[in-house]
Design an enzyme around this catalytic site. Structure first.
Site, PDB file in Angstrom:
ATOM      1  N   LYS A  36       0.886  -1.168   0.000  1.00  8.11           N
ATOM      2  CA  LYS A  36       0.000   0.000   0.000  1.00  8.11           C
ATOM      3  C   LYS A  36       0.925   1.220   0.000  1.00  8.11           C
ATOM      4  O   LYS A  36       1.597   1.529   0.991  1.00  8.11           O
ATOM      5  CB  LYS A  36      -0.878  -0.005   1.268  1.00  8.11           C
ATOM      6  CG  LYS A  36      -1.808   1.193   1.373  1.00  8.11           C
ATOM      7  CD  LYS A  36      -1.322   2.084   2.510  1.00  8.11           C
ATOM      8  CE  LYS A  36      -1.946   3.450   2.580  1.00  8.11           C
ATOM      9  NZ  LYS A  36      -1.727   4.351   1.480  1.00  8.11           N
ATOM     10  N   GLU A  60      10.073  17.035  14.323  1.00  2.53           N
ATOM     11  CA  GLU A  60      10.454  16.867  12.920  1.00  2.53           C
ATOM     12  C   GLU A  60       9.626  17.824  12.058  1.00  2.53           C
ATOM     13  O   GLU A  60       8.394  17.776  12.072  1.00  2.53           O
ATOM     14  CB  GLU A  60      10.204  15.424  12.480  1.00  2.53           C
ATOM     15  CG  GLU A  60      10.751  15.152  11.093  1.00  2.53           C
ATOM     16  CD  GLU A  60      10.459  13.724  10.607  1.00  2.53           C
ATOM     17  OE1 GLU A  60       9.318  13.268  10.776  1.00  2.53           O
ATOM     18  OE2 GLU A  60      11.379  13.094  10.062  1.00  2.53           O
ATOM     19  N   CYS A  92      14.148  11.578   5.801  1.00  2.56           N
ATOM     20  CA  CYS A  92      14.184  11.231   7.229  1.00  2.56           C
ATOM     21  C   CYS A  92      15.577  11.460   7.800  1.00  2.56           C
ATOM     22  O   CYS A  92      15.734  11.690   8.983  1.00  2.56           O
ATOM     23  CB  CYS A  92      13.767   9.780   7.419  1.00  2.56           C
ATOM     24  SG  CYS A  92      14.710   8.679   6.371  1.00  2.56           S
ATOM     25  N   GLU A 136      10.333   2.128  10.443  1.00  2.00           N
ATOM     26  CA  GLU A 136      11.362   3.170  10.301  1.00  2.00           C
ATOM     27  C   GLU A 136      10.633   4.502  10.251  1.00  2.00           C
ATOM     28  O   GLU A 136       9.760   4.703   9.424  1.00  2.00           O
ATOM     29  CB  GLU A 136      12.211   2.954   9.045  1.00  2.00           C
ATOM     30  CG  GLU A 136      13.157   1.763   9.146  1.00  2.00           C
ATOM     31  CD  GLU A 136      14.106   1.813  10.336  1.00  2.00           C
ATOM     32  OE1 GLU A 136      14.447   2.916  10.809  1.00  2.00           O
ATOM     33  OE2 GLU A 136      14.484   0.729  10.828  1.00  2.00           O
TER      34      GLU A 136
END
Ligand code: NAP
Length: 488
Positions: A180, A390, A289, A255
Site C-alpha cells: 500500500k 520533525e 528522514c 522506520e
C-alpha cells in the site's frame, strides 16, 4: 501539460492483473509544482479489494517459497532491467508527483535498480550456519524460512527507493507481498509495480492496493493472513502500526522520523561543512528522514560558519523540479507546505532569529506550487519546538555550543536517533563521536543524509523499531530462523 481530462487512472494490481477497485472511488494526484496539473488518479480502495489482494498473496506463497533463491533472483534481475529501460519516464513522473528535482529523481530510480540487483544476488548467498552439536553424531545448523505474506506500507518522500528496498528483500527471501503506497505518490509507485508485472512475476506474488492509510494501511496491519508488516513513515502512524501488529502477534518493522544533528567543530573544514549542511538539510526540500535539521556550531567558528552558510544558501535556485537550473523543488503537498510555514511561525514566536528565508515563494508562476524559501534560524535553543519536532522541510536551526562535550550532549537530547554527523579533523573527537552519539547512522566529515544500499539502515530511540533495513541486515526481518538438529 497534463490536464484533468487526460490524466489516467492507475489501477490496483491483484493476482497478476490490473483491476479496478470494487468501490470505484478515485483520488487525484496533484503536481506540487503546479496545483493545476493532475498527474493521475488512483483508487481509494476498500476492504474487499484488500481482502482479494491478501488472498492472492496467500495462495501464491507456497509455490514462491519453494522456488530456489536463484530462480527468485532471476525475476528481480528482470524487474531491474525493466525499471532501467523506464528510468527517465519514471523519474519524471516522480518529479511531477512529489516535486524533487529531476536529477534527484533519476538518482533515486537508479538506486532502485541497484537495490533490485543487489537482492537478486542475495538469492545465492548463505542463509544459515552449521553449529557444532554436543552430540558428535548429529548435524546441527540454522536455516531461514520466509514469514509468508508481508504487508508493505511506504511514505511519499522516496516513492521508488523505499518500496523497492522493502519489496526486493521480502521477495528474494521467499515472501509474497501486498503493498500500500503513500497516496501522495501512488502514481509513481504504480509505475514501479508495472515493472514487476513486465518482469513476469507469478500471479499473486506481488500485489498493489492504493487507498487511505486508515482503510488499506490499517486493514493490512490488522489482516489475520498478513504475517509481517514493514512500515516507513511518521512516528505517529508507526507507533499505531506497531501496536496493532503486536496485538495480533504479527512481526513488524518500523522506520520513522528524525531530528538529525550535525556538529561543526572549531577545527572543521568550514567550506566542506557548509556544503554538507546545505546538501543534508535542504536537498529534496528537507523531506528526507535523514535530513540535517539541528546545526551545532562551536562558538569559536560560529560567526564565520554562519556567514559562509548564508552566502551559499542565498545562491539556491528554487523552482520546478523539471527545470535544469532548479536546485530545490516545492514541498510535496499543500499540507506539507503549511506544516513547514507553521513551524517557521513557531520558531519566530519562540524567540529564534530568522536569519534567512521563511516565506512562501511566489512569482514566475511559482504561486501555483507549494514552494517555500530555504530557511535558516539563528540563536536557536535546543528546547524550542523547531529543535525538537520533525519539520520535514528546508529549515536549518543554528545552535551555538561552547565545547565538543556540550555539542554531543545537546545532539543526543532528542527523542529521535536516526542519523548524525560531525565535521572535525580531531581523531579523538571523531572516536568519541562514534562512541557517544545516539544514532543508527553515524557520519564523519559527510552530510547526515547518505545511505548506501549494501549497509544496514535504521535508527535508534523513537526513529525505529530497532530493526534494520537494507544490506544483509534485511534478512533478519523478512525471515525466521529455524534451528535444525539431524541424527541419522
Ligand atoms: P505517514 O503519514 O506516517 O504515512 C506513511 C504511510 O502510512 C502512508 O502510506 C500512509 O498512507 C500510511 N498510513 C497512514 N495512516 C495509517 C494507518 N492508520 N495505518 C497504516 N498505515 C497508515 O508518513 P509520510 O508523511 O508519508 O512520510 C513522512 C515521514 O516518513 C517522516 O516522518 C519521515 O521521517 C518518515 N520517513 C522515515 C524513513 C526512515 O527510513 N526512517 C524514510 C523516509 C521517511 P496515506 O499516504 O494514504 O496516508
Amino acid at each position: 501539460m497534463t490536464t484533468q481530462t487526460q490524466a489516467k487512472t492507475y489501477k490496483n494490481y491483484i493476482n497478476g492483473e490490473w483491476v479496478s477497485s470494487i468501490e470505484n472511488k478515485t483520488v487525484k494526484s496533484v503536481n506540487p509544482a503546479d496545483r493545476n496539473e493532475i498527474v493521475g488518479y488512483v483508487y481509494l480502495s476498500g476492504k474487499e479489494d484488500l481482502d482479494q489482494a491478501v488472498a492472492a498473496a496467500k495462495s501464491a506463497k507456497t509455490n514462491w517459497r519453494k522456488l530456489s533463491g536463484a530462480a527468485r533472483g532471476d525475476f528481480l534481475y528482470k524487474a531491474a532491467n525493466v525499471l532501467e529501460s523506464r528510468l527517465d519516464e519514471i523519474a519524471e513522473t516522480m518529479t511531477r508527483e512529489m516535486g524533487k528535482t529531476l536529477p534527484e529523481a533519476k538518482g533515486e530510480t537508479a538506486r532502485g535498480i541497484a537495490i533490485l540487483r543487489y537482492y537478486a544476488g542475495e538469492g545465492m548467498r548463505k542463509i544459515g550456519d552449521v553449529i557444532p552439536s554436543s552430540d558428535n553424531e548429529a548435524l546441527m545448523f540454522t536455516t531461514r524460512t520466509p514469514l509468508g505474506v508481508v504487508g508493505v506500507i511506504s511514505p511519499w518522500n522516496f516513492p521508488v527507493a523505499i518500496p523497492i528496498w522493502k519489496m526486493a528483500p521480502a521477495l528474494i527471501y521467499g515472501n509474497t507481498i501486498v503493498i500500500k503506497p503513500a497516496t501522495e505518490t501512488a502514481v509513481t509507485a504504480a509505475k514501479v509495480i508495472e515493472c514487476f508485472h513486465e518482469a513476469g512475476f507469478p500471479a499473486g506474488v506481488v500485489n498493489f492496493v492504493t487507498g487511505s492509510g486508515s482503510v488499506i494501511g490499517q486493514g493490512l496491519v490488522e489482516h489475520p493472513d498478513v504475517n509481517g508488516v514493514t512500515f516507513t513513515g511518521s512516528d505517529y502512524t508507526g507507533k499505531r502500526v506497531g501496536a496493532a501488529a503486536f496485538a495480533r502477534g504479527a512481526k513488524y518493522q518500523l522506520e520513522m522520523g528524525g531530528k538529525n544533528p550535525v556538529i561543526i567543530s572549531k577545527d572543521a573544514d568550514l567550506d566542506l561543512a557548509v556544503e554538507g549542511t546545505i546538501s543534508g538539510g535542504l536537498k529534496s526540500t528537507g523531506q528526507k528522514c535523514t535530513a540535517t535539521s539541528r546545526v551545532f556550531v562551536d562558538n569559536e567558528v560560529y560567526e564565520t560558519f554562519r556567514e559562509k552558510l548564508v552566502s551559499k544558501v542565498k545562491e539556491i535556485k528554487v523552482g520546478h523540479g523539471l527545470e535544469s537550473e532548479s536546485w530545490m523543488g516545492p514541498c510535496a503537498s499543500e499540507s506539507q507546505l503549511n506544516t513547514v510555514l507553521s513551524y517557521i511561525e513557531k520558531g519566530k514566536a519562540e524567540g529564534a532569529e530568522l536569519l534567512f528565508g521563511g516565506n512562501k515563494v511566489t512569482g514566475n508562476g511559482l504561486e501555483n506550487g507549494f514552494y517555500v524559501e530555504p530557511t535558516i534560524f539563528d540563536n536557536v535553543n535546543n528546547n524550542m519546538a523547531i529543535a525538537r519536532e520533525e519539520i520535514f522541510g528546508p529549515v536549518l536551526a543554528l545552535i551555538r555550543v561552547n565545547s565538543f562535550e556540550e555539542a554531543i550532549e545537546l545532539a543526543n537530547d532528542t527523542e529521535y536517533g536516526l542519523s548524525a554527523s560531525i565535521y572535525t579533523k580531531d581523531i579523538s573527537n571523531i572516536l568519541a563521536f562514534i562512541n557517544d552519539i545516539e544514532a543508527g547512522l553515524v557520519r564523519v566529515n559527510a552530510e547526515t543524509a547518505g545511505v548506501e544500499l549494501q549497509a544496514p539502515f535504521g535508527g535508534m530511540k523513537q526513529s525505529s523499531s530497532h530493526s534494520r533495513e537494507q544490506g544483509q541486515a534485511a534478512i533478519e526481518f523478512f525471515t525466521s530462523i529455524k534451528t535444525v538438529f539431524v541424527k541419522g
